[in-house]
Design a protein around this motif. Structure first.
Motif, PDB file in Angstrom:
ATOM      1  N   VAL A 250      16.676   1.147   0.638  1.00 44.70           N
ATOM      2  CA  VAL A 250      17.131   0.350   1.775  1.00 44.70           C
ATOM      3  C   VAL A 250      18.134   1.168   2.588  1.00 44.70           C
ATOM      4  CG1 VAL A 250      16.809  -1.857   0.590  1.00 44.70           C
ATOM      5  CG2 VAL A 250      19.031  -0.700   0.461  1.00 44.70           C
ATOM      6  N   ILE A 251      18.308   0.763   3.830  1.00 41.89           N
ATOM      7  CA  ILE A 251      19.331   1.355   4.686  1.00 41.89           C
ATOM      8  C   ILE A 251      20.287   0.255   5.117  1.00 41.89           C
ATOM      9  CG2 ILE A 251      17.829   1.147   6.725  1.00 41.89           C
ATOM     10  CD1 ILE A 251      19.323   3.631   7.838  1.00 41.89           C
ATOM     11  N   GLN A 252      21.583   0.502   4.965  1.00 43.08           N
ATOM     12  CA  GLN A 252      22.619  -0.455   5.343  1.00 43.08           C
ATOM     13  C   GLN A 252      23.307   0.053   6.606  1.00 43.08           C
ATOM     14  OE1 GLN A 252      26.008  -0.726   2.705  1.00 43.08           O
ATOM     15  NE2 GLN A 252      26.408  -2.847   3.275  1.00 43.08           N
ATOM     16  N   GLN A 253      23.365  -0.797   7.621  1.00 44.40           N
ATOM     17  CA  GLN A 253      23.992  -0.449   8.890  1.00 44.40           C
ATOM     18  C   GLN A 253      25.160  -1.406   9.142  1.00 44.40           C
ATOM     19  OE1 GLN A 253      20.210  -0.682  11.137  1.00 44.40           O
ATOM     20  NE2 GLN A 253      20.540   1.475  11.674  1.00 44.40           N
ATOM     21  N   LEU A 254      26.354  -0.827   9.289  1.00 48.23           N
ATOM     22  CA  LEU A 254      27.564  -1.616   9.509  1.00 48.23           C
ATOM     23  C   LEU A 254      28.087  -1.364  10.911  1.00 48.23           C
ATOM     24  CD1 LEU A 254      29.479  -0.893   6.172  1.00 48.23           C
ATOM     25  CD2 LEU A 254      28.242  -2.966   6.747  1.00 48.23           C
ATOM     26  N   GLU A 255      28.453  -2.435  11.591  1.00 54.60           N
ATOM     27  CA  GLU A 255      29.137  -2.349  12.873  1.00 54.60           C
ATOM     28  C   GLU A 255      30.387  -3.221  12.781  1.00 54.60           C
ATOM     29  OE1 GLU A 255      26.656  -3.246  16.185  1.00 54.60           O
ATOM     30  OE2 GLU A 255      25.161  -1.707  15.699  1.00 54.60           O
ATOM     31  N   ASN A 256      31.551  -2.592  12.885  1.00 55.70           N
ATOM     32  CA  ASN A 256      32.812  -3.307  12.702  1.00 55.70           C
ATOM     33  C   ASN A 256      33.701  -3.152  13.929  1.00 55.70           C
ATOM     34  OD1 ASN A 256      32.086  -3.870   9.932  1.00 55.70           O
ATOM     35  ND2 ASN A 256      32.614  -1.747   9.492  1.00 55.70           N
ATOM     36  N   GLU A 257      34.402  -4.218  14.259  1.00 56.67           N
ATOM     37  CA  GLU A 257      35.330  -4.212  15.384  1.00 56.67           C
ATOM     38  C   GLU A 257      36.639  -4.861  14.939  1.00 56.67           C
ATOM     39  OE1 GLU A 257      33.530  -6.511  18.431  1.00 56.67           O
ATOM     40  OE2 GLU A 257      31.956  -5.062  18.880  1.00 56.67           O
ATOM     41  N   ARG A 258      37.755  -4.278  15.417  1.00 58.08           N
ATOM     42  CA  ARG A 258      39.052  -4.916  15.176  1.00 58.08           C
ATOM     43  C   ARG A 258      39.908  -4.768  16.432  1.00 58.08           C
ATOM     44  NH1 ARG A 258      41.412  -3.347   9.879  1.00 58.08           N
ATOM     45  NH2 ARG A 258      42.013  -1.367  10.799  1.00 58.08           N
ATOM     46  N   PHE A 259      40.436  -5.885  16.907  1.00 50.51           N
ATOM     47  CA  PHE A 259      41.313  -5.903  18.070  1.00 50.51           C
ATOM     48  C   PHE A 259      42.606  -6.616  17.698  1.00 50.51           C
ATOM     49  CE2 PHE A 259      36.978  -5.808  19.708  1.00 50.51           C
ATOM     50  CZ  PHE A 259      37.045  -4.746  20.608  1.00 50.51           C
ATOM     51  N   GLU A 260      43.717  -6.045  18.109  1.00 48.81           N
ATOM     52  CA  GLU A 260      45.020  -6.638  17.826  1.00 48.81           C
ATOM     53  C   GLU A 260      45.859  -6.672  19.101  1.00 48.81           C
ATOM     54  OE1 GLU A 260      46.065  -5.919  13.248  1.00 48.81           O
ATOM     55  OE2 GLU A 260      46.309  -4.121  14.472  1.00 48.81           O
ATOM     56  N   PHE A 261      46.495  -7.830  19.327  1.00 47.58           N
ATOM     57  CA  PHE A 261      47.374  -8.020  20.471  1.00 47.58           C
ATOM     58  C   PHE A 261      48.691  -8.596  19.964  1.00 47.58           C
ATOM     59  CE2 PHE A 261      42.975  -8.771  21.627  1.00 47.58           C
ATOM     60  CZ  PHE A 261      42.791  -7.968  22.738  1.00 47.58           C
ATOM     61  N   GLY A 262      49.776  -8.200  20.599  1.00 45.27           N
ATOM     62  CA  GLY A 262      51.070  -8.732  20.176  1.00 45.27           C
ATOM     63  C   GLY A 262      52.108  -8.652  21.274  1.00 45.27           C
TER      64      GLY A 262
ATOM     65  N   GLU B 146      23.902  -5.269   8.231  1.00 48.51           N
ATOM     66  CA  GLU B 146      22.449  -5.489   8.189  1.00 48.51           C
ATOM     67  C   GLU B 146      21.814  -4.524   7.198  1.00 48.51           C
ATOM     68  OE1 GLU B 146      19.557  -6.419  11.686  1.00 48.51           O
ATOM     69  OE2 GLU B 146      19.516  -4.242  11.390  1.00 48.51           O
ATOM     70  N   ILE B 147      20.987  -5.061   6.316  1.00 50.11           N
ATOM     71  CA  ILE B 147      20.263  -4.257   5.333  1.00 50.11           C
ATOM     72  C   ILE B 147      18.774  -4.426   5.569  1.00 50.11           C
ATOM     73  CG2 ILE B 147      19.781  -3.887   2.888  1.00 50.11           C
ATOM     74  CD1 ILE B 147      22.567  -4.905   2.264  1.00 50.11           C
TER      75      ILE B 147
ATOM     76  N   GLY C  63       4.908  -5.686   3.536  1.00 53.06           N
ATOM     77  CA  GLY C  63       4.232  -6.702   4.327  1.00 53.06           C
ATOM     78  C   GLY C  63       4.957  -7.169   5.573  1.00 53.06           C
ATOM     79  N   TYR C  64       6.004  -6.452   6.000  1.00 53.29           N
ATOM     80  CA  TYR C  64       6.736  -6.860   7.206  1.00 53.29           C
ATOM     81  C   TYR C  64       6.122  -6.203   8.440  1.00 53.29           C
ATOM     82  CZ  TYR C  64      10.307  -8.705   4.097  1.00 53.29           C
ATOM     83  OH  TYR C  64      10.965  -9.421   3.133  1.00 53.29           O
ATOM     84  N   SER C  65       6.232  -6.872   9.598  1.00 54.57           N
ATOM     85  CA  SER C  65       5.664  -6.345  10.828  1.00 54.57           C
ATOM     86  C   SER C  65       6.529  -5.268  11.460  1.00 54.57           C
ATOM     87  CB  SER C  65       5.462  -7.487  11.831  1.00 54.57           C
ATOM     88  OG  SER C  65       6.688  -8.153  12.108  1.00 54.57           O
ATOM     89  N   SER C  66       7.826  -5.225  11.119  1.00 47.56           N
ATOM     90  CA  SER C  66       8.739  -4.194  11.615  1.00 47.56           C
ATOM     91  C   SER C  66       9.914  -4.059  10.654  1.00 47.56           C
ATOM     92  CB  SER C  66       9.250  -4.552  13.021  1.00 47.56           C
ATOM     93  OG  SER C  66      10.069  -5.707  12.963  1.00 47.56           O
ATOM     94  N   GLN C  67      10.669  -2.978  10.813  1.00 50.97           N
ATOM     95  CA  GLN C  67      11.822  -2.785   9.934  1.00 50.97           C
ATOM     96  C   GLN C  67      12.870  -3.867  10.171  1.00 50.97           C
ATOM     97  OE1 GLN C  67      13.305   1.200   9.776  1.00 50.97           O
ATOM     98  NE2 GLN C  67      15.142   0.657   8.630  1.00 50.97           N
ATOM     99  N   SER C  68      13.072  -4.270  11.415  1.00 46.57           N
ATOM    100  CA  SER C  68      14.062  -5.301  11.710  1.00 46.57           C
ATOM    101  C   SER C  68      13.691  -6.649  11.085  1.00 46.57           C
ATOM    102  CB  SER C  68      14.251  -5.457  13.228  1.00 46.57           C
ATOM    103  OG  SER C  68      13.027  -5.813  13.847  1.00 46.57           O
ATOM    104  N   ASP C  69      12.383  -6.924  10.957  1.00 41.11           N
ATOM    105  CA  ASP C  69      11.951  -8.175  10.325  1.00 41.11           C
ATOM    106  C   ASP C  69      12.297  -8.213   8.840  1.00 41.11           C
ATOM    107  OD1 ASP C  69      10.954  -9.233  12.653  1.00 41.11           O
ATOM    108  OD2 ASP C  69       8.894  -8.584  12.281  1.00 41.11           O
ATOM    109  N   SER C  70      12.530  -7.060   8.235  1.00 40.02           N
ATOM    110  CA  SER C  70      12.850  -7.025   6.812  1.00 40.02           C
ATOM    111  C   SER C  70      14.346  -7.176   6.549  1.00 40.02           C
ATOM    112  CB  SER C  70      12.359  -5.706   6.187  1.00 40.02           C
ATOM    113  OG  SER C  70      13.129  -4.620   6.649  1.00 40.02           O
ATOM    114  N   ALA C  71      15.115  -7.452   7.595  1.00 39.14           N
ATOM    115  CA  ALA C  71      16.589  -7.498   7.475  1.00 39.14           C
ATOM    116  C   ALA C  71      17.030  -8.573   6.505  1.00 39.14           C
ATOM    117  CB  ALA C  71      17.212  -7.739   8.840  1.00 39.14           C
ATOM    118  N   ARG C  72      18.076  -8.257   5.749  1.00 40.24           N
ATOM    119  CA  ARG C  72      18.687  -9.183   4.802  1.00 40.24           C
ATOM    120  C   ARG C  72      20.184  -9.268   5.073  1.00 40.24           C
ATOM    121  NH1 ARG C  72      14.370 -10.511   4.543  1.00 40.24           N
ATOM    122  NH2 ARG C  72      12.928 -10.715   2.800  1.00 40.24           N
TER     123      ARG C  72
END
Length: 364
Positions: free
Chosen positions: A306-318, A345-346, A355-364
């Motif tokens: 499997v391939i794991q793709q992480l997208e993370n964001e952090r914003f701080e205001f003060g 997304e994995i 049996g999936y039609s695309s890689q994105s359809d196999s997302a877990r």
């Protein structure tokens, strides 16, 4: 007059004390905030605190916070930065602060060692030992407080770049810059950091298994009927997989602190920071669902790449304000908002075979 041996000894000792006294250098007073939430000298603190200042950080030659903490006697951190502890208490019991504020992040804090840019750090305070009475149960092992750079008289700026690789893999590039100073009554501090780290992989074998009637079978052992026949014809019994041991990562940080002295008694402040991160890693999943069914149930598979793709964001205001009411009374107010978003997304590299039609359809 002759000196007796005792008198000579006394004179020699007295002379050496005079020489030592004349050679003493006045050391800069180290002020900390983590031990009591108020400013105090490190000597006045009744808990054990290690302070790593900007000069010491540069002397380590480190490119990430994790590398700096590995040089600390107070903190244990794995070489890959995946786990940290203070006095035997793991990351869940170590509180991570930035300027005394809690950081919105994963509970394990495993990723933040590569997220917080060194260009923003003035010093690091490591409180060794339980601080639950002051900070809560997530400080049972201790506290790591990152103090960011503040304004100063004059203008100071720096820019640095670094790179390296482990053989033909794990290439790493980093660019950092910061500036701070004062213009009239307004002080400022700003920083920027961009990191690009390629992955480090080792080839491993994924021995595929398909669950049938509670038993794990190789694809070649499946029956020639129904959905199992399709899996038998499409899946191999084993695949060579370049398993990731260090994820491919891109991290961008930007931040700024601004202060304005309204008058002798009142100072206003504002701060902002943003972090954007992307990570990709390939691994072997213990259990993964196919897109086929048998007897009304989804057919499950084991040891799937499997391939794991992480997208993370952090914003701080003060924002904040300091008001000197009198010589004995001052008012210090701060309000902060910390926002953190994690998208994980994995997907499987064998999406067609399952049996999936695309890689994105196999997302877990």
């Amino acid at each position: 007059m002759r000196l007796t041996p005792v008198a000579a000894c006394v004179v020699s000792l007295f002379s050496s004390q005079l020489f030592a006294a004349s050679s003493l250098t006045s050391l800069e007073t180290v002020t900390i905030t983590s031990a009591s939430k108020t400013e105090q000298t490190i000597e006045a603190s009744n808990v054990s605190v290690e302070v790593i200042d900007e000069a010491e950080i540069k002397a380590t030659g480190s490119s990430t916070l994790s590398e700096v903490l590995r040089h600390s006697d107070a903190v244990f951190m794995n070489p890959d930065g995946s786990n940290l502890s203070i006095r035997g208490v793991g990351a869940k019991g170590v509180l991570l602060l930035i300027d005394g504020r809690r950081v919105a992040t994963e509970f394990t804090k495993n990723f933040d060692g590569g997220r917080i840019p060194l260009a923003s750090i003035e010093r690091i305070e490591v409180v060794k030992g339980p601080m639950a009475a002051l900070y809560g149960s997530d400080a049972l092992g201790g506290v790591i407080n990152i103090i960011t750079k503040t304004s100063q008289d004059g203008v100071e700026s720096s820019i640095s770049s670094s790179g390296g690789a482990a053989g033909s893999q794990a290439q790493q590039m980093q660019l950092e810059a910061d500036i701070r100073g004062k213009h009239g009554k307004t002080g400022y501090s700003a920083w920027f950091s961009a990191q690009n780290r390629e992955d480090y992989t080792e080839q491993e074998m994924a021995n595929i298994a398909v669950m049938q009637a509670g038993a794990a079978k190789k694809p070649s052992q499946l029956p020639d009927s129904g959905s199992f026949d399709k899996l038998k014809s499409d899946l191999a019994d084993a695949y060579a997989v370049d398993t990731t041991y260090r994820a491919a990562t891109e991290v961008v940080n930007v931040g700024a602190n601004i202060t304005h002295q309204v008058n002798d008694d009142l100072e206003l402040s504002a701060r902002f920071s943003a972090m954007l991160e992307e990570q990709d890693r390939i691994s072997i999943a213990n259990l993964y669902e196919s897109n086929y069914q048998a007897s009304g149930n989804t057919i499950k598979t084991r040891n799937i790449p499997v391939i794991q793709q992480l997208e993370n964001e952090r914003f701080e205001f003060g924002v904040g304000a300091k008001y000197q009411v009198s010589d004995q009374l001052s008012f210090d107010w701060k309000s902060d908002i910390s926002y953190y978003k994690k998208q994980d997304e994995i997907t499987t590299l064998l999406w067609r075979e399952l049996g999936y039609s695309s890689q994105s359809d196999s997302a877990r």
